[in-house]
Design a protein around this motif. Structure first.
Motif, PDB file in Angstrom:
ATOM      1  N   ARG A   1      43.448  51.387  43.673  1.00 33.95           N
ATOM      2  CA  ARG A   1      42.933  51.150  42.318  1.00 33.95           C
ATOM      3  C   ARG A   1      43.591  52.088  41.305  1.00 33.95           C
ATOM      4  NH1 ARG A   1      37.371  53.675  42.155  1.00 33.95           N
ATOM      5  NH2 ARG A   1      38.697  55.495  41.888  1.00 33.95           N
ATOM      6  N   ASP A   2      43.621  53.398  41.628  1.00 36.25           N
ATOM      7  CA  ASP A   2      44.147  54.360  40.671  1.00 36.25           C
ATOM      8  C   ASP A   2      45.646  54.190  40.460  1.00 36.25           C
ATOM      9  OD1 ASP A   2      41.626  55.290  40.334  1.00 36.25           O
ATOM     10  OD2 ASP A   2      41.853  57.093  41.530  1.00 36.25           O
ATOM     11  N   VAL A   3      46.377  53.829  41.532  1.00 34.05           N
ATOM     12  CA  VAL A   3      47.816  53.586  41.382  1.00 34.05           C
ATOM     13  C   VAL A   3      48.051  52.381  40.480  1.00 34.05           C
ATOM     14  CG1 VAL A   3      49.861  52.764  42.624  1.00 34.05           C
ATOM     15  CG2 VAL A   3      48.558  54.685  43.523  1.00 34.05           C
ATOM     16  N   LEU A   4      47.260  51.300  40.667  1.00 40.50           N
ATOM     17  CA  LEU A   4      47.464  50.075  39.889  1.00 40.50           C
ATOM     18  C   LEU A   4      47.127  50.267  38.411  1.00 40.50           C
ATOM     19  CD1 LEU A   4      46.184  47.255  42.257  1.00 40.50           C
ATOM     20  CD2 LEU A   4      48.520  47.905  41.722  1.00 40.50           C
ATOM     21  N   VAL A   5      46.266  51.240  38.126  1.00 42.80           N
ATOM     22  CA  VAL A   5      45.861  51.442  36.742  1.00 42.80           C
ATOM     23  C   VAL A   5      46.632  52.608  36.116  1.00 42.80           C
ATOM     24  CG1 VAL A   5      43.942  53.086  36.838  1.00 42.80           C
ATOM     25  CG2 VAL A   5      43.738  51.049  35.414  1.00 42.80           C
ATOM     26  N   GLY A   6      47.488  53.241  36.921  1.00 39.92           N
ATOM     27  CA  GLY A   6      48.303  54.343  36.409  1.00 39.92           C
ATOM     28  C   GLY A   6      47.549  55.655  36.307  1.00 39.92           C
TER      29      GLY A   6
ATOM     30  N   THR B   1      35.855  47.592  38.729  1.00 42.57           N
ATOM     31  CA  THR B   1      35.778  46.773  37.519  1.00 42.57           C
ATOM     32  C   THR B   1      35.624  47.661  36.282  1.00 42.57           C
ATOM     33  OG1 THR B   1      34.565  45.220  38.922  1.00 42.57           O
ATOM     34  CG2 THR B   1      34.722  44.680  36.591  1.00 42.57           C
ATOM     35  N   THR B   2      34.826  48.731  36.411  1.00 41.93           N
ATOM     36  CA  THR B   2      34.656  49.650  35.279  1.00 41.93           C
ATOM     37  C   THR B   2      35.990  50.233  34.831  1.00 41.93           C
ATOM     38  OG1 THR B   2      32.510  50.302  36.206  1.00 41.93           O
ATOM     39  CG2 THR B   2      33.418  51.693  34.467  1.00 41.93           C
ATOM     40  N   ILE B   3      36.766  50.757  35.796  1.00 42.32           N
ATOM     41  CA  ILE B   3      38.048  51.371  35.443  1.00 42.32           C
ATOM     42  C   ILE B   3      39.003  50.335  34.856  1.00 42.32           C
ATOM     43  CG2 ILE B   3      40.122  52.375  36.472  1.00 42.32           C
ATOM     44  CD1 ILE B   3      38.524  54.234  37.992  1.00 42.32           C
ATOM     45  N   GLY B   4      39.045  49.147  35.461  1.00 41.03           N
ATOM     46  CA  GLY B   4      39.928  48.095  34.947  1.00 41.03           C
ATOM     47  C   GLY B   4      39.548  47.691  33.528  1.00 41.03           C
TER      48      GLY B   4
ATOM     49  N   THR C   1      39.988  41.538  39.269  1.00 41.68           N
ATOM     50  CA  THR C   1      40.830  41.704  40.461  1.00 41.68           C
ATOM     51  C   THR C   1      40.829  43.147  40.926  1.00 41.68           C
ATOM     52  OG1 THR C   1      42.237  40.008  39.469  1.00 41.68           O
ATOM     53  CG2 THR C   1      43.037  41.071  41.468  1.00 41.68           C
ATOM     54  N   LEU C   2      40.807  44.095  39.976  1.00 45.18           N
ATOM     55  CA  LEU C   2      40.799  45.501  40.367  1.00 45.18           C
ATOM     56  C   LEU C   2      39.495  45.833  41.095  1.00 45.18           C
ATOM     57  CD1 LEU C   2      42.890  47.769  40.020  1.00 45.18           C
ATOM     58  CD2 LEU C   2      41.447  48.712  38.246  1.00 45.18           C
ATOM     59  N   GLY C   3      38.378  45.255  40.627  1.00 41.44           N
ATOM     60  CA  GLY C   3      37.111  45.438  41.331  1.00 41.44           C
ATOM     61  C   GLY C   3      37.209  44.918  42.760  1.00 41.44           C
ATOM     62  N   LEU C   4      37.789  43.725  42.903  1.00 47.12           N
ATOM     63  CA  LEU C   4      37.934  43.128  44.239  1.00 47.12           C
ATOM     64  C   LEU C   4      38.826  43.976  45.138  1.00 47.12           C
ATOM     65  CD1 LEU C   4      37.540  40.692  46.183  1.00 47.12           C
ATOM     66  CD2 LEU C   4      39.548  39.653  45.143  1.00 47.12           C
ATOM     67  N   ILE C   5      39.989  44.402  44.595  1.00 44.01           N
ATOM     68  CA  ILE C   5      40.931  45.190  45.402  1.00 44.01           C
ATOM     69  C   ILE C   5      40.294  46.516  45.814  1.00 44.01           C
ATOM     70  CG2 ILE C   5      43.110  46.471  45.299  1.00 44.01           C
ATOM     71  CD1 ILE C   5      44.248  44.212  43.589  1.00 44.01           C
ATOM     72  N   THR C   6      39.601  47.170  44.895  1.00 45.28           N
ATOM     73  CA  THR C   6      38.934  48.435  45.221  1.00 45.28           C
ATOM     74  C   THR C   6      37.888  48.221  46.309  1.00 45.28           C
ATOM     75  OG1 THR C   6      39.164  49.007  42.885  1.00 45.28           O
ATOM     76  CG2 THR C   6      37.755  50.430  44.218  1.00 45.28           C
ATOM     77  N   ALA C   7      37.149  47.100  46.190  1.00 43.09           N
ATOM     78  CA  ALA C   7      36.052  46.853  47.123  1.00 43.09           C
ATOM     79  C   ALA C   7      36.548  46.479  48.517  1.00 43.09           C
ATOM     80  CB  ALA C   7      35.149  45.755  46.576  1.00 43.09           C
ATOM     81  N   VAL C   8      37.613  45.684  48.596  1.00 37.55           N
ATOM     82  CA  VAL C   8      38.057  45.221  49.918  1.00 37.55           C
ATOM     83  C   VAL C   8      39.239  46.032  50.452  1.00 37.55           C
ATOM     84  CG1 VAL C   8      37.267  42.881  49.384  1.00 37.55           C
ATOM     85  CG2 VAL C   8      39.683  43.426  49.121  1.00 37.55           C
ATOM     86  N   GLY C   9      39.897  46.833  49.582  1.00 35.39           N
ATOM     87  CA  GLY C   9      41.114  47.545  49.976  1.00 35.39           C
ATOM     88  C   GLY C   9      40.902  48.489  51.161  1.00 35.39           C
ATOM     89  N   GLY C  10      39.871  49.333  51.069  1.00 39.71           N
ATOM     90  CA  GLY C  10      39.618  50.288  52.146  1.00 39.71           C
ATOM     91  C   GLY C  10      39.317  49.585  53.459  1.00 39.71           C
ATOM     92  N   GLY C  11      38.522  48.528  53.393  1.00 37.71           N
ATOM     93  CA  GLY C  11      38.182  47.770  54.599  1.00 37.71           C
ATOM     94  C   GLY C  11      39.398  47.092  55.211  1.00 37.71           C
ATOM     95  N   ILE C  12      40.311  46.606  54.363  1.00 36.28           N
ATOM     96  CA  ILE C  12      41.539  45.978  54.876  1.00 36.28           C
ATOM     97  C   ILE C  12      42.381  47.020  55.599  1.00 36.28           C
ATOM     98  CG2 ILE C  12      43.760  45.011  54.166  1.00 36.28           C
ATOM     99  CD1 ILE C  12      42.332  43.315  52.127  1.00 36.28           C
ATOM    100  N   ILE C  13      42.545  48.209  54.991  1.00 38.95           N
ATOM    101  CA  ILE C  13      43.306  49.282  55.645  1.00 38.95           C
ATOM    102  C   ILE C  13      42.652  49.631  56.987  1.00 38.95           C
ATOM    103  CG2 ILE C  13      44.001  51.700  55.483  1.00 38.95           C
ATOM    104  CD1 ILE C  13      44.188  51.345  52.463  1.00 38.95           C
ATOM    105  N   ARG C  14      41.308  49.784  56.977  1.00 40.40           N
ATOM    106  CA  ARG C  14      40.579  50.091  58.218  1.00 40.40           C
ATOM    107  C   ARG C  14      40.877  49.057  59.297  1.00 40.40           C
ATOM    108  NH1 ARG C  14      34.833  48.666  56.998  1.00 40.40           N
ATOM    109  NH2 ARG C  14      35.699  46.622  57.423  1.00 40.40           N
ATOM    110  N   ASP C  15      40.791  47.774  58.942  1.00 38.72           N
ATOM    111  CA  ASP C  15      40.948  46.739  59.948  1.00 38.72           C
ATOM    112  C   ASP C  15      42.391  46.588  60.413  1.00 38.72           C
ATOM    113  OD1 ASP C  15      38.254  46.339  59.768  1.00 38.72           O
ATOM    114  OD2 ASP C  15      38.373  44.634  58.409  1.00 38.72           O
TER     115      ASP C  15
END
Lengths: 210, 210, 210
Positions: free
Chosen positions: C49-54, C114-117, C130-144
């Motif tokens: 999230r932070d990388v995508l928002v700079g 979503t707040t940061i985006g 989309t940023l809310g979605l990526i933040t929410a599912v990103g960690g779980g995707i990396i985990r899996d």
């Protein structure tokens, strides 16, 4: 120039959205799983490209175009499969369609990646060529990792090589001067497309250890 | 200081290029698949590091050095294997060579990552140490995910711990003052290298649930 | 507002740290492998999230809070399991706890993303969602991906959809005006939480091809 660039960006997005949706369907995912996979494939490579070049927020978030386009394509593909509209199509023909979509995406995104890399840092040739390669193979790598397959780029006969050659061709034409700049995108596109198609058609393969 | 930093960056690139190429060969990939895997392993961690620190374009794209180096190494390893030059070497010795390369890469990239993190944000100690860890294990994680193995960092006995301790040692020396700054890199390197080698040699393992 | 945001960031970190640690234990990793997996799950989505928002360096590196919190939680979970404190708990109850933690993380990180985006680029609605979605599912995707499972987001019945709906709800409330802004986070949180809980409870599933 911006027109040409947008054309290839849209073409690549459509092509990779199709390839991602087909893999999702073959893995028996539900419609939202398929959509997430299609989105990762279609816009993943471009997001990595934009992050590496410092283009924040990434291009695919600045307009709804790419996300909406991918969503529409996913629903169309899903509808076609669910209603068995292609039921009379042989598996071999479907496989060919998948390879065609994937190759169109590879060629289109090689062009958009190399263009952005060249515009941003014309003094680093390797940056432009590598960015073209990463943009072209990035989405497919994400698709394959999420679907638990070894990425095509590591296994398929001729995959990364056409993109690298296409990037070099682009760079060589682009540095000649502004008069030839408009030729770089289409020629590079056809080089990538043509080389991979030849590779697939003749089952060319590169050397292995054994 | 820049000399020392470049030395560790080159050493880490060579070491991880070797480890990536060896995994590619063991997966029976063709020469380009092996090259893509070696590149991902050798420059992947550094790219993540540079993105996290806002160093755009990443260091490995600003000069051809790292990409060319990795390519040459991949071809050498490929040539050696194809011509069975190591055929009289036991599997155990080859495995030892792999572990040695991987450990040299781990130690070198811990140093380059921690250095960049410390220089960029000396006020955030955790940033420097975590950046060292991410740089050191990032390339190997990409390598293992692409080759469909559970990453070494999650499975191997002593892997992340030496990098974390090395990063802490680096930080503690670096904040003492400019007079000791030149000692931080080599001492941190030896701490990581030494701890992981001891871990491998004595088959040390950390506690598990059962 | 900053208080609310920090509250959800901490809640999401704790929840995903638990889910990551549980997966690590189920894969019989050692304590450091479990810690690396818990860290990737808990702070991975936020870093993307932070990388995508700079937002460089990412939020989780600016304070020790998130890394220390995840480490403490991992050790607690590890201690509980090692000493079989939960031995009288049925597998079904443990599975429920995992799903609860994962859902709390999904809802919390949808809100923070979503707040940061929205704050960064209020003119791009798709970016915030989309940023809310990526933040929410990103960690779980990396985990899996690290644990070699097909990511939940691609397989589970109702996973991405609640996050997308929650993001839309957030956006709609936030654009009404500053007077309602404080309502956006909690309402969005409950929408995501409630929708996924209903999905899990009633085993709702979205259409598949067959």
């Amino acid at each position: 120039m911006i027109f040409l660039w947008t054309f290839f960006e849209i073409a690549g997005t459509i092509a990779f959205a199709i390839s991602g949706a087909l893999v999702g369907i073959s893995r028996r995912m539900d419609i939202f799983g398929i959509l997430v996979l299609a989105l990762s494939t279609a816009i993943g490579g471009g997001i990595i490209r934009d992050v590496l070049v410092g283009n924040i927020p990434p291009n695919s978030f600045k307009t709804s175009l790419y996300i909406v386009l991918t969503t529409v394509i996913t629903f169309i593909i899903f509808f076609i499969y669910r209603n068995q509209i292609l039921r009379y199509m042989s598996r071999r023909k479907l496989r060919k369609m998948y390879l065609l979509a994937d190759t169109l995406g590879l060629a289109s995104f090689t062009v958009t990646g190399t263009t952005i890399g060249f515009n941003a840092y014309p003094e680093y040739p390797l940056f432009a060529i590598t960015l073209g390669l990463i943009t072209a193979v990035g989405g497919g790598i994400i698709r394959d990792v999420l679907a638990q397959r070894i990425p095509s780029v590591l296994q398929e006969e001729i995959y990364a090589l056409p993109s690298i050659i296409g990037g070099i061709v682009f760079y060589l034409i682009a540095i000649i001067g502004d008069d030839y700049w408009y030729l770089a995108s289409p020629i590079s596109f056809f080089v990538v497309f043509f080389l991979r198609m030849i590779g697939i058609y003749y089952h060319l393969s590169l050397p292995k250890v054994r």
